[in-house]
Write a protein that holds these residues in place. Structure first.
Motif, PDB file in Angstrom:
ATOM      1  N   THR A  15       0.828  -1.214   0.000  1.00 53.01           N
ATOM      2  CA  THR A  15       0.000   0.000   0.000  1.00 53.01           C
ATOM      3  C   THR A  15       0.859   1.259   0.000  1.00 53.01           C
ATOM      4  O   THR A  15       0.347   2.370  -0.066  1.00 53.01           O
ATOM      5  CB  THR A  15      -0.928   0.031   1.238  1.00 53.01           C
ATOM      6  OG1 THR A  15      -0.110  -0.098   2.411  1.00 53.01           O
ATOM      7  CG2 THR A  15      -1.929  -1.119   1.198  1.00 53.01           C
ATOM      8  N   ASN A  16       2.179   1.089   0.075  1.00 53.65           N
ATOM      9  CA  ASN A  16       3.076   2.244   0.138  1.00 53.65           C
ATOM     10  C   ASN A  16       3.743   2.499  -1.216  1.00 53.65           C
ATOM     11  O   ASN A  16       3.902   1.596  -2.026  1.00 53.65           O
ATOM     12  CB  ASN A  16       4.173   2.005   1.189  1.00 53.65           C
ATOM     13  CG  ASN A  16       3.593   1.844   2.578  1.00 53.65           C
ATOM     14  OD1 ASN A  16       2.655   2.529   2.935  1.00 53.65           O
ATOM     15  ND2 ASN A  16       4.143   0.903   3.344  1.00 53.65           N
ATOM     16  N   SER A  17       4.147   3.740  -1.412  1.00 52.99           N
ATOM     17  CA  SER A  17       4.913   4.107  -2.593  1.00 52.99           C
ATOM     18  C   SER A  17       6.317   4.493  -2.147  1.00 52.99           C
ATOM     19  O   SER A  17       6.483   5.310  -1.232  1.00 52.99           O
ATOM     20  CB  SER A  17       4.242   5.285  -3.307  1.00 52.99           C
ATOM     21  OG  SER A  17       5.001   5.658  -4.427  1.00 52.99           O
ATOM     22  N   LEU A  18       7.311   3.883  -2.776  1.00 52.20           N
ATOM     23  CA  LEU A  18       8.702   4.157  -2.425  1.00 52.20           C
ATOM     24  C   LEU A  18       9.309   5.039  -3.512  1.00 52.20           C
ATOM     25  O   LEU A  18       9.449   4.619  -4.655  1.00 52.20           O
ATOM     26  CB  LEU A  18       9.473   2.833  -2.303  1.00 52.20           C
ATOM     27  CG  LEU A  18      10.928   2.921  -1.840  1.00 52.20           C
ATOM     28  CD1 LEU A  18      11.008   3.461  -0.423  1.00 52.20           C
ATOM     29  CD2 LEU A  18      11.593   1.540  -1.935  1.00 52.20           C
ATOM     30  N   HIS A  19       9.650   6.269  -3.143  1.00 54.42           N
ATOM     31  CA  HIS A  19      10.201   7.248  -4.086  1.00 54.42           C
ATOM     32  C   HIS A  19      11.716   7.038  -4.141  1.00 54.42           C
ATOM     33  O   HIS A  19      12.440   7.467  -3.249  1.00 54.42           O
ATOM     34  CB  HIS A  19       9.844   8.662  -3.603  1.00 54.42           C
ATOM     35  CG  HIS A  19      10.018   9.715  -4.656  1.00 54.42           C
ATOM     36  ND1 HIS A  19       9.717  11.047  -4.432  1.00 54.42           N
ATOM     37  CD2 HIS A  19      10.459   9.651  -5.933  1.00 54.42           C
ATOM     38  CE1 HIS A  19       9.967  11.743  -5.533  1.00 54.42           C
ATOM     39  NE2 HIS A  19      10.425  10.913  -6.453  1.00 54.42           N
ATOM     40  N   VAL A  20      12.210   6.361  -5.188  1.00 56.59           N
ATOM     41  CA  VAL A  20      13.611   5.930  -5.231  1.00 56.59           C
ATOM     42  C   VAL A  20      14.511   7.008  -5.829  1.00 56.59           C
ATOM     43  O   VAL A  20      15.567   7.323  -5.285  1.00 56.59           O
ATOM     44  CB  VAL A  20      13.749   4.612  -6.026  1.00 56.59           C
ATOM     45  CG1 VAL A  20      15.209   4.160  -6.055  1.00 56.59           C
ATOM     46  CG2 VAL A  20      12.885   3.522  -5.411  1.00 56.59           C
ATOM     47  N   LEU A  21      14.135   7.554  -6.991  1.00 59.30           N
ATOM     48  CA  LEU A  21      14.891   8.652  -7.599  1.00 59.30           C
ATOM     49  C   LEU A  21      14.066   9.924  -7.480  1.00 59.30           C
ATOM     50  O   LEU A  21      12.898   9.951  -7.853  1.00 59.30           O
ATOM     51  CB  LEU A  21      15.191   8.349  -9.081  1.00 59.30           C
ATOM     52  CG  LEU A  21      16.048   7.117  -9.361  1.00 59.30           C
ATOM     53  CD1 LEU A  21      16.272   6.952 -10.871  1.00 59.30           C
ATOM     54  CD2 LEU A  21      17.384   7.160  -8.636  1.00 59.30           C
ATOM     55  N   LYS A  22      14.698  10.989  -6.978  1.00 62.05           N
ATOM     56  CA  LYS A  22      13.931  12.174  -6.549  1.00 62.05           C
ATOM     57  C   LYS A  22      14.318  13.436  -7.312  1.00 62.05           C
ATOM     58  O   LYS A  22      14.357  14.521  -6.743  1.00 62.05           O
ATOM     59  CB  LYS A  22      14.127  12.372  -5.038  1.00 62.05           C
ATOM     60  CG  LYS A  22      13.694  11.171  -4.216  1.00 62.05           C
ATOM     61  CD  LYS A  22      14.076  11.291  -2.751  1.00 62.05           C
ATOM     62  CE  LYS A  22      13.660  10.054  -1.968  1.00 62.05           C
ATOM     63  NZ  LYS A  22      14.171  10.081  -0.584  1.00 62.05           N
ATOM     64  N   GLY A  23      14.618  13.269  -8.584  1.00 62.14           N
ATOM     65  CA  GLY A  23      14.972  14.437  -9.386  1.00 62.14           C
ATOM     66  C   GLY A  23      16.447  14.438  -9.732  1.00 62.14           C
ATOM     67  O   GLY A  23      17.215  15.290  -9.271  1.00 62.14           O
ATOM     68  N   ILE A  24      16.836  13.463 -10.553  1.00 63.45           N
ATOM     69  CA  ILE A  24      18.238  13.303 -10.942  1.00 63.45           C
ATOM     70  C   ILE A  24      18.521  14.130 -12.195  1.00 63.45           C
ATOM     71  O   ILE A  24      17.805  14.025 -13.196  1.00 63.45           O
ATOM     72  CB  ILE A  24      18.556  11.821 -11.233  1.00 63.45           C
ATOM     73  CG1 ILE A  24      18.327  10.948  -9.987  1.00 63.45           C
ATOM     74  CG2 ILE A  24      19.971  11.660 -11.776  1.00 63.45           C
ATOM     75  CD1 ILE A  24      19.418  10.972  -8.973  1.00 63.45           C
ATOM     76  N   ASN A  25      19.569  14.947 -12.132  1.00 59.52           N
ATOM     77  CA  ASN A  25      20.077  15.664 -13.307  1.00 59.52           C
ATOM     78  C   ASN A  25      21.517  15.235 -13.512  1.00 59.52           C
ATOM     79  O   ASN A  25      22.346  15.328 -12.602  1.00 59.52           O
ATOM     80  CB  ASN A  25      19.999  17.180 -13.087  1.00 59.52           C
ATOM     81  CG  ASN A  25      18.569  17.676 -13.076  1.00 59.52           C
ATOM     82  OD1 ASN A  25      17.917  17.743 -14.104  1.00 59.52           O
ATOM     83  ND2 ASN A  25      18.067  18.000 -11.880  1.00 59.52           N
ATOM     84  N   PHE A  26      21.807  14.778 -14.741  1.00 61.39           N
ATOM     85  CA  PHE A  26      23.056  14.044 -14.935  1.00 61.39           C
ATOM     86  C   PHE A  26      23.355  13.996 -16.424  1.00 61.39           C
ATOM     87  O   PHE A  26      22.460  13.781 -17.239  1.00 61.39           O
ATOM     88  CB  PHE A  26      22.808  12.633 -14.373  1.00 61.39           C
ATOM     89  CG  PHE A  26      23.885  11.619 -14.590  1.00 61.39           C
ATOM     90  CD1 PHE A  26      25.118  11.755 -14.000  1.00 61.39           C
ATOM     91  CD2 PHE A  26      23.633  10.479 -15.349  1.00 61.39           C
ATOM     92  CE1 PHE A  26      26.093  10.786 -14.166  1.00 61.39           C
ATOM     93  CE2 PHE A  26      24.590   9.505 -15.523  1.00 61.39           C
ATOM     94  CZ  PHE A  26      25.832   9.657 -14.923  1.00 61.39           C
ATOM     95  N   SER A  27      24.602  14.251 -16.783  1.00 59.99           N
ATOM     96  CA  SER A  27      24.961  14.105 -18.198  1.00 59.99           C
ATOM     97  C   SER A  27      26.347  13.490 -18.312  1.00 59.99           C
ATOM     98  O   SER A  27      27.194  13.641 -17.417  1.00 59.99           O
ATOM     99  CB  SER A  27      24.900  15.442 -18.928  1.00 59.99           C
ATOM    100  OG  SER A  27      25.866  16.320 -18.412  1.00 59.99           O
TER     101      SER A  27
END
Length: 233
Positions: A15-27
């Motif tokens: 019933t839970n949501s696991l937020h794994v990546l939270k706004g990755i900026n990468f090049s």
């Protein structure tokens, strides 16, 4: 070569949501050798899966060699993986009932290459990794270091734009790890773009840039003075 903007990924756990990546900026520019570090749960495996087109982000954009990677069906994703990417795994992922030569030729088979050309090319890559004499041996006849060399040759055989290595030295002893990293550094010296996920600090410092992930965010991203593996072999 790789541009990622505002990447988010969540997984539903019951019933839970696991937020794994939270706004990755990468090049990553063409020809870079980059390591991605982070403790278990930091999001590095999820990021690698998205880069490898094995998973898709919920939000944000991913561009690979100028191509937006979005809403791919499995057939297109497989074609793109074969065209753009070579994979190196901690567990080698070799096919046990096929010889080293046939393992290396596998991506070329999927590209529709004729057998003779496929065999010649696979042998050339085995020579490149120093295993021409082991071409007709089965994986169970090879050491861990030899298996990883076969895996590297297989990853290179389709001439991918980017190599993605997931803990490539994780199953190897220190001496063999450095031999494998010496090979990877040599491939990078020839211009190949390579990303390595590792938890080993000495291995990370054999790359040219270290990206640190923590709790789904990049907390540090900086070039490093590369340690040449050959000096330790």
């Amino acid at each position: 070569m790789i541009t990622i903007k505002d990447l988010h990924k969540s997984y539903t756990m019951g019933t839970n949501s696991l937020h794994v990546l939270k706004g990755i900026n990468f090049s990553v520019q063409e020809g870079e050798l980059v390591s991605i570090m982070g403790s278990s749960g930091s999001g590095k495996s999820t990021l690698l899966n998205i880069l490898g087109m094995l998973d898709e982000a919920d939000q944000g954009s991913y561009t690979l060699d100028g191509v937006p990677i979005k809403n791919l069906n499995e057939k297109i994703a497989a074609q793109y993986r074969n065209k753009f990417l070579g994979f190196i795994f901690q567990s080698f992922n070799l096919i046990n009932y096929k010889s080293a030569l046939d393992n290396v030729g596998m991506p070329l088979y999927y590209q529709g290459m004729k057998r003779k050309e496929r065999t010649d090319k696979a042998m050339a890559y085995l020579e490149k990794v120093g295993l021409a004499n082991w071409a007709h041996h089965m994986p169970n006849e090879l050491s861990g270091g030899q298996k990883q060399r076969v895996a590297i040759a297989r990853a290179l055989a389709s001439d991918p734009k980017v190599l993605l290595a997931d803990e490539p030295t994780g199953a190897l002893d220190t001496k063999t790890s450095y031999e494998v990293m010496d090979l990877i550094q040599g491939i990078n010296d020839e211009g190949k773009t390579i990303l390595i996920v590792t938890h080993e600090d000495d291995i990370a410092h054999m790359t040219k840039r270290i990206v640190n992930l923590k709790d789904g965010l990049i907390i540090d991203d900086a070039p490093v003075n590369q340690v040449r593996a050959a000096s330790h072999v």
